[in-house]
Motif scaffolding. Structure first.
Motif: not given
Length: 118
Positions: A49-60, A81-92
């Protein structure tokens, strides 16, 4: 992966995602953007489970720019969906794929669901 498509957000369908999850290379990670109670009711095996705000802890641990990320919502056109995709792209992240029909399409094809918390 083809470097010409780095940073492009793709879409796929349930059967293609199911096929892809049966291979180990390249590494993959499925992120489910639905609320925790919906996630716990049934999610794609191995997803988190993930949201744009918690990607740092959601990613294994071990995910990086070479990981193929799949983002799953509730149904087609899920605005979460798109905000999480954009946050992932911003994280590289260089390879991001959205499940076009969401978990609704996954269940319509009677694909496996996990009901255990991750």
């Amino acid at each position: 992966m083809d470097p010409h498509f780095d940073g492009v957000i793709f879409q796929t369908h349930a059967h293609e995602l199911d096929r892809r999850l049966r291979t180990d290379f390249p590494a993959w990670c499925v992120l489910d953007v639905r609320p925790p109670e919906e996630f716990e009711a049934g999610h794609i095996p191995g997803s988190r489970t993930a949201s744009p705000d918690d990607l740092a802890t959601a990613l294994p641990e071990g995910t990086d720019g070479g990981t193929e990320f799949f983002v799953v919502g509730g149904e087609a056109g899920d605005a979460r969906i798109r905000p999480v995709s954009e946050a992932l792209r911003a994280r590289g992240a260089r390879r991001i794929v959205e499940l076009s029909g969401g978990i609704a399409e996954w269940t319509a094809f009677d694909l496996a669901l996990d009901r255990q918390a991750v």
